[in-house]
Design a protein around this motif. Structure first.
Motif, PDB file in Angstrom:
ATOM      1  N   MET A 197      12.808  28.894 -45.891  1.00  0.00           N
ATOM      2  CA  MET A 197      11.778  29.375 -45.163  1.00  0.00           C
ATOM      3  C   MET A 197      11.069  30.568 -45.955  1.00  0.00           C
ATOM      4  O   MET A 197       9.685  30.809 -45.662  1.00  0.00           O
ATOM      5  N   ALA A 198      11.244  30.624 -47.084  1.00  0.00           N
ATOM      6  CA  ALA A 198      10.425  31.301 -48.109  1.00  0.00           C
ATOM      7  C   ALA A 198       9.239  30.638 -48.807  1.00  0.00           C
ATOM      8  O   ALA A 198       8.696  30.801 -49.755  1.00  0.00           O
ATOM      9  N   THR A 199       9.558  29.159 -48.552  1.00  0.00           N
ATOM     10  CA  THR A 199       8.726  28.316 -49.577  1.00  0.00           C
ATOM     11  C   THR A 199       7.543  27.610 -48.621  1.00  0.00           C
ATOM     12  O   THR A 199       7.650  28.057 -47.514  1.00  0.00           O
ATOM     13  N   PRO A 200       6.617  26.878 -49.247  1.00  0.00           N
ATOM     14  CA  PRO A 200       5.426  26.708 -48.542  1.00  0.00           C
ATOM     15  C   PRO A 200       5.962  25.504 -47.523  1.00  0.00           C
ATOM     16  O   PRO A 200       5.025  25.273 -46.587  1.00  0.00           O
ATOM     17  N   TRP A 201       6.906  24.843 -47.576  1.00  0.00           N
ATOM     18  CA  TRP A 201       7.314  23.832 -46.688  1.00  0.00           C
ATOM     19  C   TRP A 201       7.881  24.450 -45.352  1.00  0.00           C
ATOM     20  O   TRP A 201       7.843  24.110 -44.386  1.00  0.00           O
ATOM     21  N   GLU A 202       8.429  25.618 -45.560  1.00  0.00           N
ATOM     22  CA  GLU A 202       9.093  26.647 -44.555  1.00  0.00           C
ATOM     23  C   GLU A 202      10.448  25.981 -44.001  1.00  0.00           C
ATOM     24  O   GLU A 202      11.097  26.723 -43.381  1.00  0.00           O
ATOM     25  N   ASN A 203      10.859  24.829 -44.055  1.00  0.00           N
ATOM     26  CA  ASN A 203      12.016  24.233 -43.684  1.00  0.00           C
ATOM     27  C   ASN A 203      12.385  22.885 -44.637  1.00  0.00           C
ATOM     28  O   ASN A 203      11.689  22.478 -45.308  1.00  0.00           O
ATOM     29  N   VAL A 204      13.845  22.797 -44.417  1.00  0.00           N
ATOM     30  CA  VAL A 204      14.299  21.701 -45.333  1.00  0.00           C
ATOM     31  C   VAL A 204      13.590  20.189 -44.922  1.00  0.00           C
ATOM     32  O   VAL A 204      13.280  19.648 -45.793  1.00  0.00           O
ATOM     33  N   HIS A 205      13.672  19.886 -43.842  1.00  0.00           N
ATOM     34  CA  HIS A 205      13.046  18.990 -43.194  1.00  0.00           C
ATOM     35  C   HIS A 205      11.524  18.469 -43.796  1.00  0.00           C
ATOM     36  O   HIS A 205      11.442  17.463 -44.262  1.00  0.00           O
ATOM     37  N   GLN A 206      10.480  19.363 -43.589  1.00  0.00           N
ATOM     38  CA  GLN A 206       9.431  19.308 -44.166  1.00  0.00           C
ATOM     39  C   GLN A 206       9.402  19.100 -45.618  1.00  0.00           C
ATOM     40  O   GLN A 206       8.638  18.248 -46.089  1.00  0.00           O
ATOM     41  N   CYS A 207      10.270  19.689 -46.319  1.00  0.00           N
ATOM     42  CA  CYS A 207      10.296  19.461 -47.966  1.00  0.00           C
ATOM     43  C   CYS A 207      10.798  17.928 -48.028  1.00  0.00           C
ATOM     44  O   CYS A 207       9.993  17.426 -48.977  1.00  0.00           O
ATOM     45  N   ILE A 208      11.887  17.596 -47.477  1.00  0.00           N
ATOM     46  CA  ILE A 208      12.278  16.189 -47.770  1.00  0.00           C
ATOM     47  C   ILE A 208      11.168  15.262 -47.436  1.00  0.00           C
ATOM     48  O   ILE A 208      10.943  14.081 -48.199  1.00  0.00           O
ATOM     49  N   TYR A 209      10.634  15.469 -46.137  1.00  0.00           N
ATOM     50  CA  TYR A 209       9.621  14.351 -45.748  1.00  0.00           C
ATOM     51  C   TYR A 209       8.544  14.260 -46.810  1.00  0.00           C
ATOM     52  O   TYR A 209       7.746  13.450 -46.907  1.00  0.00           O
ATOM     53  N   THR A 210       8.036  15.386 -47.053  1.00  0.00           N
ATOM     54  CA  THR A 210       6.947  15.531 -47.815  1.00  0.00           C
ATOM     55  C   THR A 210       6.979  15.006 -49.241  1.00  0.00           C
ATOM     56  O   THR A 210       6.418  14.295 -49.963  1.00  0.00           O
TER      57      THR A 210
END
Length: 425
Positions: A197-210
């Motif tokens: 939540m503290a990263t630019p992606w805001e969640n795990v799913h968005q990070c893995i997808y990106t």
């Protein structure tokens, strides 16, 4: 022993290790386990956009469209949930640890939902958004499922469980044994969720997808990737290893995600984004293009090949070509190595070109089951041109690609048979 055989002996242990890897086996079994789910979802999409107008209007009047839409949502729309469960459960089963694999699968679903954003702009949670439950969440589902499964295995192998006295009923005892790893999974993924939540992606799913899913789609979903995968797969087959079981699990998540994107676009009347996908691969390389060889064998003057062709014809018409692969044999058969290794790649390249030129429709991405007869396998492609392409590849292109190499093998077989007849006299 020639040079290629010596090379094979050196790499064979590594290939066998890869094929028997519990991680690879878990991924393979899990993706196969989703076939029934994707099949039902694919059929509901096909019925929603049925090409016969009278049938389509009947579905509208009979109010079946919301029913089909609900089926699609509960299958393809939440595919990531099923993938999460299967990955965790099957990894635990592959390691054969003494724990409830189903409980591990449920823990994985809990972990997946914990890291899935659900709150609206006001912070309230009134529904679970489908954004990450479908195709976009498949990769994170796979990674979360495997992570939870491995965490369970780690805990169980070290005996970090609550064991009750022997007098307690076994069913109750099993529940308490899985209590600590279940709670630990919840705590770990709660912390992971807060961290992201503290990263630019805001969640795990968005990070893995990106960072993972989109780049892998660009690499693994390209024509060159398809050609490389099929060449590696066929080389392994040539060496006597089930290349499909070793290689396909590695790319199935990427290719299946591409299919689901096509299905979603087709369902909404939009242009399908992908030429390639898992359905494309299965339709184009059906039977490994070995049916052409079987047909040539049936017409062969060689007794050996003619008998082999007759035995292998019926299974080959249903896409089962192991009889001809191991009965000819094609394994380590250098006379037939070139077509055996390259025919699938040629078919993929040609099919890709025909679709790009607009001569054949894009494949909608609907999934089907293994074992359907020639022609029927391609009916879920979404267009008559796809069925025509399937038949052309199997009945025309395949025999042509096999012909020159088969005739050389046939001449050698006929010479050997004549020599055997002379010796018999």
């Amino acid at each position: 022993m020639n040079k290629s055989e010596r090379i094979f002996q050196k790499i064979n242990p590594a290939i066998n290790w890869l094929g028997k890897s519990p991680w690879l086996q878990a991924i393979s079994i899990s993706m196969v386990s989703t076939v029934a789910i994707t099949l039902i979802g694919s059929l509901s999409v096909l019925l929603m956009v049925f090409p016969v107008d009278s049938v389509h209007q009947f579905f509208i009047v009979s109010k079946m469209m919301p029913v089909f839409n609900n089926v699609t949502t509960c299958t393809l729309g939440i595919l990531a949930i099923y993938v999460t469960f299967f990955m965790a459960r099957n990894l635990v089963r592959q390691y054969n640890v003494d724990t409830d694999s189903t409980l591990c699968g449920i823990a994985a679903i809990m972990a997946f939902l914990i890291v899935t954003p659900m709150a609206d702009d006001t912070g309230a949670i009134t529904a679970i958004p489908l954004t990450w439950l479908g195709v976009q969440g498949v990769f994170s589902a796979m990674l979360i499922g495997l992570s939870v499964g491995r965490l369970f295995i780690f805990i169980i192998q070290r005996g970090w469980t609550l064991r009750l006295p022997k007098g307690v009923p076994p069913m109750i005892g099993r529940v308490f044994e899985g209590l600590f790893p279940f709670v630990l999974v919840g705590i770990v993924f709660l912390l992971i969720n807060r961290l992201f939540m503290a990263t630019p992606w805001e969640n795990v799913h968005q990070c893995i997808y990106t960072l993972i899913q989109q780049p892998l789609k660009g690499l693994g979903g390209s024509l060159w990737a398809f050609l490389l995968v099929t060449l590696v797969m066929q080389i392994l087959w040539f060496l006597g290893i089930h290349g499909t079981n070793v290689v396909l699990p590695l790319v199935t998540p990427i290719w299946l995600a591409m299919d689901l994107e096509n299905l979603a676009a087709w369902r909404n009347g939009l242009e399908m984004p992908n030429v390639l996908g898992l359905a494309f691969f299965n339709i184009v390389t059906w039977s490994g293009l070995a049916l052409g060889l079987v047909l040539l064998m049936c017409l062969s003057k060689s007794k050996q090949f003619n008998q082999m062709g007759k035995l292998a014809l019926m299974p080959a018409l249903f896409g089962i070509t192991e009889p001809v692969i191991f009965g000819t044999p094609l394994v380590m058969n250098y006379r037939l190595m070139v077509p055996f290794v390259t025919n699938n790649a040629i078919a993929i390249a040609l099919s890709w070109l025909l679709i790009k030129l607009g001569l054949v429709a894009k494949i909608v991405g609907a999934q089907t089951i293994f074992g359907l007869p020639l022609g029927f396998f391609a009916t879920v492609g979404g267009a008559a041109s796809i069925i025509a392409l399937h038949l052309f590849l199997q009945l025309i292109l395949s025999p042509l690609l096999w012909y020159p190499w088969f005739k050389m093998a046939e001449r050698a077989a006929l010479a050997a048979e004549r020599e055997a007849d002379k010796e018999g006299l």
